[in-house]
Motif scaffolding. Structure first.
Motif, PDB file in Angstrom:
ATOM      1  N   UNK A  35       4.158  14.460  -2.245  1.00 34.96           N
ATOM      2  CA  UNK A  35       3.458  15.043  -3.391  1.00 34.96           C
ATOM      3  C   UNK A  35       2.062  14.451  -3.534  1.00 34.96           C
ATOM      4  N   UNK A  36       1.964  13.120  -3.371  1.00 37.74           N
ATOM      5  CA  UNK A  36       0.653  12.469  -3.476  1.00 37.74           C
ATOM      6  C   UNK A  36      -0.280  12.935  -2.370  1.00 37.74           C
ATOM      7  N   UNK A  37       0.239  13.061  -1.163  1.00 39.50           N
ATOM      8  CA  UNK A  37      -0.588  13.489  -0.025  1.00 39.50           C
ATOM      9  C   UNK A  37      -1.095  14.917  -0.219  1.00 39.50           C
ATOM     10  N   UNK A  38      -0.244  15.780  -0.761  1.00 40.99           N
ATOM     11  CA  UNK A  38      -0.624  17.178  -0.957  1.00 40.99           C
ATOM     12  C   UNK A  38      -1.353  17.413  -2.269  1.00 40.99           C
ATOM     13  N   UNK A  39      -1.338  16.433  -3.173  1.00 46.11           N
ATOM     14  CA  UNK A  39      -2.011  16.576  -4.453  1.00 46.11           C
ATOM     15  C   UNK A  39      -1.310  17.544  -5.388  1.00 46.11           C
ATOM     16  N   UNK A  40       0.044  17.512  -5.392  1.00 46.33           N
ATOM     17  CA  UNK A  40       0.821  18.421  -6.236  1.00 46.33           C
ATOM     18  C   UNK A  40       1.909  17.634  -6.946  1.00 46.33           C
ATOM     19  N   UNK A  41       2.626  18.319  -7.833  1.00 44.20           N
ATOM     20  CA  UNK A  41       3.750  17.703  -8.533  1.00 44.20           C
ATOM     21  C   UNK A  41       4.966  17.604  -7.617  1.00 44.20           C
ATOM     22  N   UNK A  42       5.847  16.661  -7.930  1.00 42.77           N
ATOM     23  CA  UNK A  42       7.067  16.486  -7.144  1.00 42.77           C
ATOM     24  C   UNK A  42       7.895  17.760  -7.162  1.00 42.77           C
ATOM     25  N   UNK A  43       7.951  18.439  -8.312  1.00 44.14           N
ATOM     26  CA  UNK A  43       8.731  19.677  -8.413  1.00 44.14           C
ATOM     27  C   UNK A  43       8.200  20.748  -7.473  1.00 44.14           C
ATOM     28  N   UNK A  44       6.882  20.758  -7.263  1.00 44.66           N
ATOM     29  CA  UNK A  44       6.303  21.742  -6.338  1.00 44.66           C
ATOM     30  C   UNK A  44       6.712  21.443  -4.899  1.00 44.66           C
ATOM     31  N   UNK A  45       6.803  20.157  -4.551  1.00 42.35           N
ATOM     32  CA  UNK A  45       7.250  19.781  -3.208  1.00 42.35           C
ATOM     33  C   UNK A  45       8.692  20.237  -2.996  1.00 42.35           C
ATOM     34  N   UNK A  46       9.531  20.019  -3.990  1.00 42.02           N
ATOM     35  CA  UNK A  46      10.934  20.429  -3.880  1.00 42.02           C
ATOM     36  C   UNK A  46      11.050  21.926  -3.685  1.00 42.02           C
ATOM     37  N   UNK A  47      10.270  22.701  -4.453  1.00 43.70           N
ATOM     38  CA  UNK A  47      10.320  24.155  -4.334  1.00 43.70           C
ATOM     39  C   UNK A  47       9.824  24.615  -2.974  1.00 43.70           C
ATOM     40  N   UNK A  48       8.756  24.007  -2.495  1.00 38.59           N
ATOM     41  CA  UNK A  48       8.161  24.428  -1.224  1.00 38.59           C
ATOM     42  C   UNK A  48       9.075  24.126  -0.050  1.00 38.59           C
ATOM     43  N   UNK A  49       9.637  22.919  -0.037  1.00 31.27           N
ATOM     44  CA  UNK A  49      10.445  22.517   1.109  1.00 31.27           C
ATOM     45  C   UNK A  49      11.818  23.164   1.121  1.00 31.27           C
ATOM     46  N   UNK A  50      12.259  23.668  -0.047  1.00 32.75           N
ATOM     47  CA  UNK A  50      13.539  24.365  -0.109  1.00 32.75           C
ATOM     48  C   UNK A  50      13.354  25.876  -0.146  1.00 32.75           C
ATOM     49  N   UNK A  51      12.118  26.334   0.141  1.00 33.58           N
ATOM     50  CA  UNK A  51      11.800  27.760   0.208  1.00 33.58           C
ATOM     51  C   UNK A  51      12.195  28.502  -1.061  1.00 33.58           C
ATOM     52  N   UNK A  52      11.922  27.858  -2.208  1.00 35.22           N
ATOM     53  CA  UNK A  52      12.156  28.513  -3.487  1.00 35.22           C
ATOM     54  C   UNK A  52      10.844  29.039  -4.054  1.00 35.22           C
ATOM     55  N   UNK A  53      10.893  30.047  -4.922  1.00 38.84           N
ATOM     56  CA  UNK A  53       9.659  30.555  -5.532  1.00 38.84           C
ATOM     57  C   UNK A  53       9.057  29.534  -6.489  1.00 38.84           C
ATOM     58  N   UNK A  54       7.832  29.802  -6.930  1.00 36.29           N
ATOM     59  CA  UNK A  54       7.185  28.915  -7.897  1.00 36.29           C
ATOM     60  C   UNK A  54       5.923  28.265  -7.382  1.00 36.29           C
ATOM     61  N   UNK A  55       5.631  28.409  -6.091  1.00 37.75           N
ATOM     62  CA  UNK A  55       4.380  27.883  -5.527  1.00 37.75           C
ATOM     63  C   UNK A  55       3.746  28.973  -4.675  1.00 37.75           C
ATOM     64  N   UNK A  56       2.439  28.951  -4.605  1.00 38.99           N
ATOM     65  CA  UNK A  56       1.732  29.955  -3.814  1.00 38.99           C
ATOM     66  C   UNK A  56       1.922  29.680  -2.328  1.00 38.99           C
TER      67      UNK A  56
END
Length: 374
Positions: free
Chosen positions: A11-32
């Motif tokens: 999350x720190x490396x990508x500059x996003x919230x932890x919840x956004x990392x979870x959504x992205x890596x689990x292929x869930x909606x909520x991030x562009x």
């Protein structure tokens, strides 16, 4: 040993919230899409490996599929079908992040208990039911347990999604081939009559012979093993009016039959023609090379995995009568027992809870079948 990279660092490396990392890596909606790509790149750069336990808790799934083989463990060593079938399962499960849990059950009660434990401990998200028995008790059990399941080559009216491969066309081709060689006395070395796929092969053999105006001859029940084929040869070759052509329910039994025929001094194919079923690679190495029907255990496994994941993840395969058109080139890869032909589209299976039907078994003529002895 280096410390494990955490989701916080990603999350720190990508500059996003932890919840956004979870959504992205689990292929869930909520991030562009752009943010998702940046997060995945950050994870790759850091060498991040997701925690299976964390992923399971987040998604409320085990990310594992069960396969309980109701056979002696020796079968996995001796029968190439299982290696190819398991390879097909893995070819779909692994890229999707699912593990395959393989267990053996030699006794019926022990096998059923393994399903109960898998469900009770939420160790798997679903199971593959292969080698289905007539009136198989596993079917009502998984329904009672609420455990998603997919069957392989079931009987008509099967109540769960299933993958099927028709054997009748290949058996008809074999019978036509043997009849064209002048054979009139036939025998079938069958698998155990408790198995649906053994019954399918017996029925297809008898129907094809009757349609060719030939007597179906004797059926000797064996057990799909090399030694079972040898025992069947001792029985059939000792008869005064022995058959001139024998169809074995799988290649291992056929190879055992030919071995025993050689020991008894009966030449193949000069004195008896022998054919098998499955198209295992070993059949091409024995002498004479084995006439057989090529099947697709790897594709069966791959399609079973696809159907099961569709059911687990809420797709159409878990319910209605939908199906898919599948060919041999449908991404399952090549392996022992795959069909000899190209990618042939096939129609969805009918009846029961739907599923897919892969290309049918086809005849592969080799040196173990020849003209009727004079």
């Amino acid at each position: 040993m280096a410390d494990r990279v955490t989701i916080v660092e990603v999350a720190a490396r990508a500059g996003v919230a932890i919840s956004s990392v979870s959504s992205a890596l689990n292929d869930r909606p909520g991030v562009s899409d752009r943010t998702r790509a940046r997060i995945k790149q950050a994870a790759d750069d850091l060498g991040f490996v997701p925690s299976v336990r964390g992923r399971s808790l987040s998604a409320k799934r085990a990310f594992a599929v069960g396969l309980v083989v109701h056979r002696d463990p020796f079968v996995l060593e001796s029968d190439p079908f299982f290696g190819s079938f398991i390879g097909g399962l893995e070819s779909v499960l692994d890229p999707r992040g699912y593990a395959l849990i393989l267990q053996m059950g030699t006794a019926a009660d022990e096998t059923l208990d393994r399903y109960r434990r898998l469900a009770a401990g939420r160790r798997v998200d679903g199971v593959v039911l292969n080698e289905l028995a007539v009136d198989d008790p596993r079917v009502p059990l998984v329904q009672q347990l609420g455990l998603p399941a997919v069957g392989v080559n079931p009987a008509p009216g099967f109540p769960l999604p299933a993958v099927r491969q028709d054997v009748s066309a290949g058996v008809r081709e074999l019978v036509e081939h043997l009849v064209s060689l002048g054979h009139r006395r036939f025998a079938h070395v069958a698998g155990p009559s408790r198995f649906v796929h053994a019954v399918h092969r017996v029925e297809a053999w008898r129907e094809a012979l009757v349609a060719s105006d030939r007597d179906p001859g004797v059926v000797v029940e064996a057990d799909f093993t090399y030694e079972g084929g040898r025992r069947a040869a001792v029985d059939l070759l000792s008869r005064p009016d022995r058959p001139t052509a024998v169809f074995c329910a799988n290649d291992l039994a056929a190879i055992g039959f030919m071995t025993e025929a050689d020991r008894l001094g009966v030449r193949v194919p000069e004195e008896i023609s022998v054919a098998g079923f499955d198209g295992i690679e070993l059949g091409g190495y024995v002498r004479p090379a084995l006439t057989t029907m090529t099947t697709s255990p790897r594709l069966l496994g791959a399609e079973a995995a696809r159907l099961l994941l569709a059911a687990v993840e809420g797709g159409g395969a878990g319910g209605g009568a939908g199906g898919a058109s599948v060919g041999a080139g449908a991404g399952a890869g090549a392996g022992a027992g795959d069909g000899a032909g190209g990618g042939v589209d096939v129609v969805a299976a009918t009846g029961g809870a739907g599923g897919t039907e892969i290309e049918p078994a086809r005849l592969l003529v080799s040196a173990s079948t020849g003209a009727v002895p004079r």
